[in-house]
Write a protein that holds these residues in place. Structure first.
Motif, PDB file in Angstrom:
ATOM      1  N   GLN A  98       7.818 -39.262  10.557  1.00 42.07           N
ATOM      2  CA  GLN A  98       8.687 -40.320  11.353  1.00 42.07           C
ATOM      3  C   GLN A  98       7.791 -41.444  11.303  1.00 42.07           C
ATOM      4  N   ALA A  99       6.340 -41.008  12.008  1.00 40.43           N
ATOM      5  CA  ALA A  99       5.329 -41.895  12.040  1.00 40.43           C
ATOM      6  C   ALA A  99       4.713 -42.449  10.882  1.00 40.43           C
ATOM      7  N   GLU A 100       4.615 -41.668   9.945  1.00 40.88           N
ATOM      8  CA  GLU A 100       4.060 -41.954   8.538  1.00 40.88           C
ATOM      9  C   GLU A 100       4.999 -43.056   7.855  1.00 40.88           C
ATOM     10  N   LYS A 101       6.522 -42.789   8.018  1.00 38.93           N
ATOM     11  CA  LYS A 101       7.304 -43.615   7.595  1.00 38.93           C
ATOM     12  C   LYS A 101       7.392 -44.839   8.305  1.00 38.93           C
ATOM     13  N   ASP A 102       7.377 -45.031   9.523  1.00 39.79           N
ATOM     14  CA  ASP A 102       7.450 -46.314  10.262  1.00 39.79           C
ATOM     15  C   ASP A 102       6.081 -47.273   9.923  1.00 39.79           C
ATOM     16  N   TRP A 103       4.952 -46.520   9.886  1.00 39.90           N
ATOM     17  CA  TRP A 103       3.798 -47.294   9.596  1.00 39.90           C
ATOM     18  C   TRP A 103       3.829 -48.130   8.015  1.00 39.90           C
ATOM     19  N   SER A 104       4.339 -47.172   7.256  1.00 37.47           N
ATOM     20  CA  SER A 104       4.436 -47.560   5.783  1.00 37.47           C
ATOM     21  C   SER A 104       5.482 -48.633   5.724  1.00 37.47           C
ATOM     22  N   ALA A 105       6.463 -48.507   6.409  1.00 36.88           N
ATOM     23  CA  ALA A 105       7.509 -49.475   6.346  1.00 36.88           C
ATOM     24  C   ALA A 105       7.055 -51.013   6.854  1.00 36.88           C
TER      25      ALA A 105
END
Length: 606
Positions: free
Chosen positions: A534-541
């Motif tokens: 989720q952290a990776e998804k949020d940062w990339s978003a």
């Protein structure tokens, strides 16, 4: 004519139209594909001309705690910050014959940094070194790289002249195995990849390029056995030679004057001119240097980044500006002068107009300088850049423009189309062949191609997934440093991380952050670190959701490496820096927030 034009020495409507026309002329449907890789029959362009004997050693099959791939400034900073954190089991892996990275390879005559040495050269306070002049040339930078390596004992256990061919993760042992072109199989607990953004030279895909029978080389592998001389000139081997150089970017701007003063005849083949400002170099004021207080360099670096990005400064804007006296800050000074003239409470739409007018004024100054220096009017017109400031990297050079006043130097302007073809004996432009004995490619490095292609190797992570496959539609990371499924691997680049013209500033922030992590892992017996999904998804978003800010590489810019040769690539939104081109100091603040309290948010640790 617009209303503003009556008050200006230029016509904004004309400039908008001219910029658009010049951009359209240069747009090509093949984009980055117009260049070709240096492999097969072109692989000789990559040979190392700077080392007499190959470094002989047996293949290694051993293990280290930290492997650092890349021996340029980024790798050196990573190694330095690791040493400062008390981490001793380090191995540097570098494909060059010594440390230096881009400054190991780029030794062409006139090679120098276009950002002042006090800001660019890292670790000045730590090493007790003060540059003798405001700007440093390539030999001084290479010496400084070696100085860093020696000071932090990075030559110990290093693998120089060694290229990585593949990395494979073992989830049972929590180790990477690094395979190299020296048949090494090096196991490492943690790997830091600092391959550098400008490490893979490129050639133009010009018809007939393989037909040329004369001598040829790329500027990143300068052949002094042919030209004579060294990085500071004296190319006496060219006194009876007809030389052609393809490219007029930052490299050519620096080396053309040395070719012009040495060659019998020099042809400079140009597709798009660079904007060239005065260098204004001078000796360092040692009394000023002695007055500097501890921590001065980091403060100066952050101020420089704040000026270029327009935010994140720590003091008043005027204080920041006044410590710099070069072309990088001229645009900011023009903008601030115009804002003062506009008075208080300027509406947002007016601010945007003031920024555009400031940019026009800045580029008019550059174009007017060409008229003042270059005597031939046709040549002067061809050398004028018709695009916004920072659409291409600005150049600071006092020798380039006067070179075109020499009788033995001819600018061959291709009017945005590039060279038509290359024959056995020369270069063809608009049906005319220019015969040359030596052809030099000043065509730069790959930017915007896939990360693993530029790195020169692939990573095989958890469950056999490759990084090439994971990022086929664009980068997915946490902080641009971690990517899920590739544990214990730290990536240092500007993708989803920071962008600043003073690249070592961003490299050092990443190095300090990774050293903090590895030290924490060692102290807490953590052997596996991966990004939380989720952290990776949020940062990339957050990266993708960042609107492009600033003129660099924008859609209105002339094609170049800043904007993927003017082509739309949906992956570019994923691969851009955090906060766009203006978010460097904001990114640094994000890393500081993460480190506050040793909580490791967004990481899965075991």
């Amino acid at each position: 004519m617009s209303v503003n034009a009556a008050k200006e020495a230029f016509d904004p409507d004309f400039l908008r139209q001219k910029y658009a026309e010049e951009r359209a002329i240069r747009l090509r449907p093949d984009g980055n594909q117009q260049y070709q890789e240096m492999k097969g029959e072109f692989s000789y362009f990559l040979e190392d001309p700077y080392i007499d004997e190959p470094i002989a050693r047996d293949p290694l099959e051993d293990q280290v705690e930290v492997a650092i791939i890349g021996g340029g400034l980024g790798g050196l900073l990573a190694g330095a910050r690791m040493r400062e954190a008390g981490i001793e089991d380090i191995r540097m892996i570098e494909k060059g014959g010594d440390f230096g990275g881009t400054w190991y390879w780029n030794r062409y005559p006139g090679a120098a940094c276009d950002i002042e040495a006090y800001t660019y050269l890292p670790l000045l306070e730590e090493l007790g070194y003060m540059p003798p002049r405001k700007f440093c040339d390539a030999p001084e930078i290479l010496d400084h790289c070696r100085r860093i390596a020696e000071h932090y004992r990075l030559y110990d256990n290093a693998c120089l002249q060694t290229g990585v061919s593949e990395m494979i993760w073992d989830d049972d042992t929590h180790l990477w195995t690094i395979h190299t072109d020296r048949d090494d199989k090096i196991k490492a607990r943690f790997v830091i990849m600092v391959n550098g953004p400008l490490n893979r030279p490129k050639l133009p895909g010009i018809p007939g390029i393989s037909n040329f029978k004369g001598h040829t080389f790329h500027t990143s592998r300068w052949d002094y056995t042919y030209t004579g001389g060294n990085a500071r000139g004296g190319l006496d081997g060219l006194k009876d030679k007809r030389v052609g150089i393809i490219g007029t970017g930052a490299t050519a701007v620096q080396c053309v004057s040395y070719l012009g003063e040495s060659a019998k005849q020099l042809y400079v083949f140009q597709r798009t001119p660079s904007g060239v400002d005065p260098r204004n170099d001078h000796d360092t004021d040692m009394a000023w240097a002695a007055s500097l207080e501890p921590g001065w360099q980091k403060r100066r670096q952050k101020d420089f980044t704040a000026i270029l990005t327009g935010r994140g400064g720590r003091r008043g804007e005027i204080d920041q500006l006044d410590q710099f006296d070069d072309a990088w800050v001229e645009m900011g000074k023009i903008y601030r002068r115009r804002m003062r003239e506009a008075g208080k409470d300027v509406p947002k739409e007016k601010v945007l107009e003031i920024f555009e007018m400031s940019n026009f004024e800045k580029m008019e100054n550059i174009r007017n300088r060409i008229d003042e220096i270059v005597k031939d009017k046709e040549t002067a017109e061809a050398l004028k850049p018709w695009y916004a400031f920072m659409c291409k990297r600005p150049c600071l050079d006092d020798r380039f423009l006067p070179t075109f006043n020499r009788d033995n130097v001819k600018l061959v302007d291709t009017k945005g189309q590039g060279v038509d073809s290359i024959t056995e004996t020369g270069v063809v432009v608009d049906g005319v062949e220019y015969e040359v004995d030596c052809l030099i490619f000043a065509t730069g490095f790959e930017v915007g191609t896939d990360y693993t292609r530029r790195a020169g190797y692939n990573l095989i992570g958890v469950d056999g997934q490759s990084l090439e496959d994971k990022w086929k539609d664009g980068m997915r990371t946490l902080f641009g440093i971690h990517t899920r499924g590739f544990p214990n691997c730290f990536i240092v680049s500007n993708g989803q991380a920071s962008f600043t013209a003073n690249y070592p500033d961003g490299l050092d922030e990443a190095a300090k952050h990774i050293a903090y992590l590895v030290k924490h892992f060692e102290e807490h017996n953590i052997t596996r670190c991966d990004a939380d999904a989720q952290a990776e998804k949020d940062w990339s978003a957050a990266v993708v959701g960042t609107p492009a800010k600033g003129p660099q590489g924008g859609t209105g810019c002339t094609p170049g490496y800043y904007n993927l040769e003017g082509q739309h690539d949906p992956r570019a939104r994923h691969n851009q820096p955090y906060g766009g081109m203006m978010g460097a100091n904001s990114y640094f603040e994000k890393l500081e927030e993460f480190r506050d309290g040793d909580k490791m948010p967004g990481l899965e640790l075991s």
